[in-house]
Motif scaffolding. Structure first.
Motif, PDB file in Angstrom:
ATOM      1  N   THR A   1       4.705   1.702   9.879  1.00 34.98           N
ATOM      2  CA  THR A   1       4.916   2.021   8.469  1.00 34.98           C
ATOM      3  C   THR A   1       6.232   1.408   8.014  1.00 34.98           C
ATOM      4  N   ALA A   2       6.237   0.894   6.781  1.00 32.50           N
ATOM      5  CA  ALA A   2       7.423   0.222   6.269  1.00 32.50           C
ATOM      6  C   ALA A   2       8.471   1.211   5.789  1.00 32.50           C
TER       7      ALA A   2
ATOM      8  N   ILE B   1       3.124  -0.813   4.289  1.00 36.30           N
ATOM      9  CA  ILE B   1       2.500   0.487   4.042  1.00 36.30           C
ATOM     10  C   ILE B   1       3.600   1.533   3.936  1.00 36.30           C
ATOM     11  N   VAL B   2       3.638   2.213   2.805  1.00 31.38           N
ATOM     12  CA  VAL B   2       4.603   3.291   2.574  1.00 31.38           C
ATOM     13  C   VAL B   2       3.851   4.615   2.587  1.00 31.38           C
ATOM     14  N   VAL B   3       4.334   5.556   3.381  1.00 29.68           N
ATOM     15  CA  VAL B   3       3.772   6.906   3.387  1.00 29.68           C
ATOM     16  C   VAL B   3       4.584   7.738   2.405  1.00 29.68           C
TER      17      VAL B   3
ATOM     18  N   LEU C   1      12.760   6.109  12.877  1.00 26.83           N
ATOM     19  CA  LEU C   1      11.897   6.276  11.706  1.00 26.83           C
ATOM     20  C   LEU C   1      12.103   5.113  10.741  1.00 26.83           C
ATOM     21  N   PRO C   2      11.107   4.809   9.925  1.00 26.40           N
ATOM     22  CA  PRO C   2      11.294   3.737   8.939  1.00 26.40           C
ATOM     23  C   PRO C   2      12.276   4.182   7.857  1.00 26.40           C
ATOM     24  N   THR C   3      12.730   3.233   7.072  1.00 30.47           N
ATOM     25  CA  THR C   3      13.643   3.565   5.977  1.00 30.47           C
ATOM     26  C   THR C   3      13.036   4.668   5.106  1.00 30.47           C
TER      27      THR C   3
ATOM     28  N   CYS D   1       0.840  -1.194   0.000  1.00 30.83           N
ATOM     29  CA  CYS D   1       0.000   0.000   0.000  1.00 30.83           C
ATOM     30  C   CYS D   1       0.876   1.246   0.000  1.00 30.83           C
ATOM     31  N   VAL D   2       0.517   2.213  -0.834  1.00 31.17           N
ATOM     32  CA  VAL D   2       1.130   3.543  -0.785  1.00 31.17           C
ATOM     33  C   VAL D   2       0.067   4.525  -0.330  1.00 31.17           C
ATOM     34  N   TYR D   3       0.308   5.145   0.805  1.00 36.94           N
ATOM     35  CA  TYR D   3      -0.582   6.180   1.326  1.00 36.94           C
ATOM     36  C   TYR D   3      -0.045   7.513   0.809  1.00 36.94           C
TER      37      TYR D   3
END
Length: 343
Positions: free
Chosen positions: A183-184, A156-158, A248-250, A83-85
């Motif tokens: 979040t990934a 999930i990528v923001v 924080l995520p990558t 998923c891309v948010y």
């Protein structure tokens, strides 16, 4: 204001030559600019096999915001989809959930990703933390409804561009601080991170017409912050102020060498590294603000978009033994569901 200025890539300069540019924004012109910035989703769905679902969700004060959920149609799935948010740009004062939507739709095509794009209330009608809180509520809803949406909560990528990139950074900080959702990764495309507007690159691109100048940036931030003093601005709103960027995520950050946000974006990546985090930084030679969104056919734009896509391919790879969602064969039909009121 410094007189030295990084040159624009020649191909981009030629493309930009026919585009009307301004130096600064004014309150009386905002309504007209919003009209011009309003976009339609339908042209971007032509030729794509996509299912579309429209929902509205409640924010912290009960105001409802619309969200669009775009998913590949006719896919063969062995695992839940990534998923891309997506958070749109527009200086925090204009744009909507369909702005720059062609960027994440490329990732729907490439990876079978579900794209979720939320509207958020705009300044100056909404101020302070309202914008980032709206975006956070949308992300939280998406994660809470992962099973129903067919998405993998672990992928999930923001992501966002310009103001949306800054809001994506703020949302990711909020998710870390509040402990949910996981979040990934975060992808920050030429993000608007620092309300102080006092870097070398900010001063370099001041005074002359441009896609986004120092004066325009001041207008955007002033619209959001009003009379707040520097010491009162939360780090979730102006992420460059966040005292702690660990955990924080990558992260992926990019910018152009010929834009206002160049130095604040480099500084944010540097702080993530200093805190022991992982960030990939690309600063594209001759790129002005939003160059790849405005002129995707130019070579440096294609390189920027391709590099993001390659990074996402690594981030969105499923665990060993899993299988990525297989995109459907492209067809012209688009399935559209009725708008739903959630919550």
């Amino acid at each position: 204001m410094t007189s030295a200025r990084t040159a624009i890539d020649p191909e981009l300069g030629a493309a930009l030559a026919g585009m009307p540019l301004v130096t600064e924004l004014r309150p009386e012109s905002l309504a007209r600019l919003r009209q011009l910035a309003s976009t339609s989703l339908e042209p971007h769905l032509e030729g794509r096999a996509v299912t579309r679902r429209e929902v509205t969700i409640p924010t912290s004060d009960g105001t409802r915001i619309p969200m669009s959920i775009l998913a590949p149609a006719g896919t063969t799935r062995r695992t839940a989809a990534p998923c891309v948010y997506w958070i749109h740009g527009g200086g925090m004062i204009m744009g909507d959930r369909f702005s720059q939507i062609d960027i994440p739709l490329e990732w729907l095509d490439a990876f079978g990703a579900v794209i979720i794009s939320a509207d958020y209330r705009l300044a100056p009608e909404a101020t302070g933390s309202t914008l980032v809180d709206d975006c956070y509520r949308g992300l939280l809803w998406a994660a809470d409804n992962a099973d129903d949406l067919g998405i993998d909560p672990g992928r999930i990528v923001v992501a966002g561009t310009s103001a949306g990139g800054g809001l994506a950074a703020g949302v990711t900080l909020m998710a870390r601080d509040l402990g949910t959702p996981a979040t990934a990764a975060q992808m920050l495309i030429c993000p608007m991170l620092d309300h102080r507007n006092d870097t070398t690159s900010s001063r370099q691109f001041s005074g002359d017409p441009g896609v986004w100048t120092r004066q325009m940036n001041e207008f955007g931030w002033r619209s959001v912050l009003g009379d707040l003093a520097d010491g009162e601005v939360p780090g979730h709103v102006s992420p460059a102020l966040a005292e702690d960027v660990s955990g924080l995520p990558t992260t992926y950050i990019d910018a152009g060498t010929a834009e206002v946000f160049r130095d604040e974006d480099v500084a944010y990546a540097t702080r993530i590294w200093a805190a022991g985090g992982q960030a990939e930084l690309h600063v594209w030679a001759g790129g002005f603000h939003g160059f790849d969104a405005l002129f995707p056919q130019v070579r440096v734009s294609a390189a920027a978009r391709g590099t993001r896509r390659d990074w996402l391919a690594r981030v969105l790879s499923p665990s060993p033994g899993g299988t990525l969602t297989v995109p459907a064969t492209t067809v012209s039909a688009t399935a559209v569901s009725a708008t739903q009121k959630i919550g």
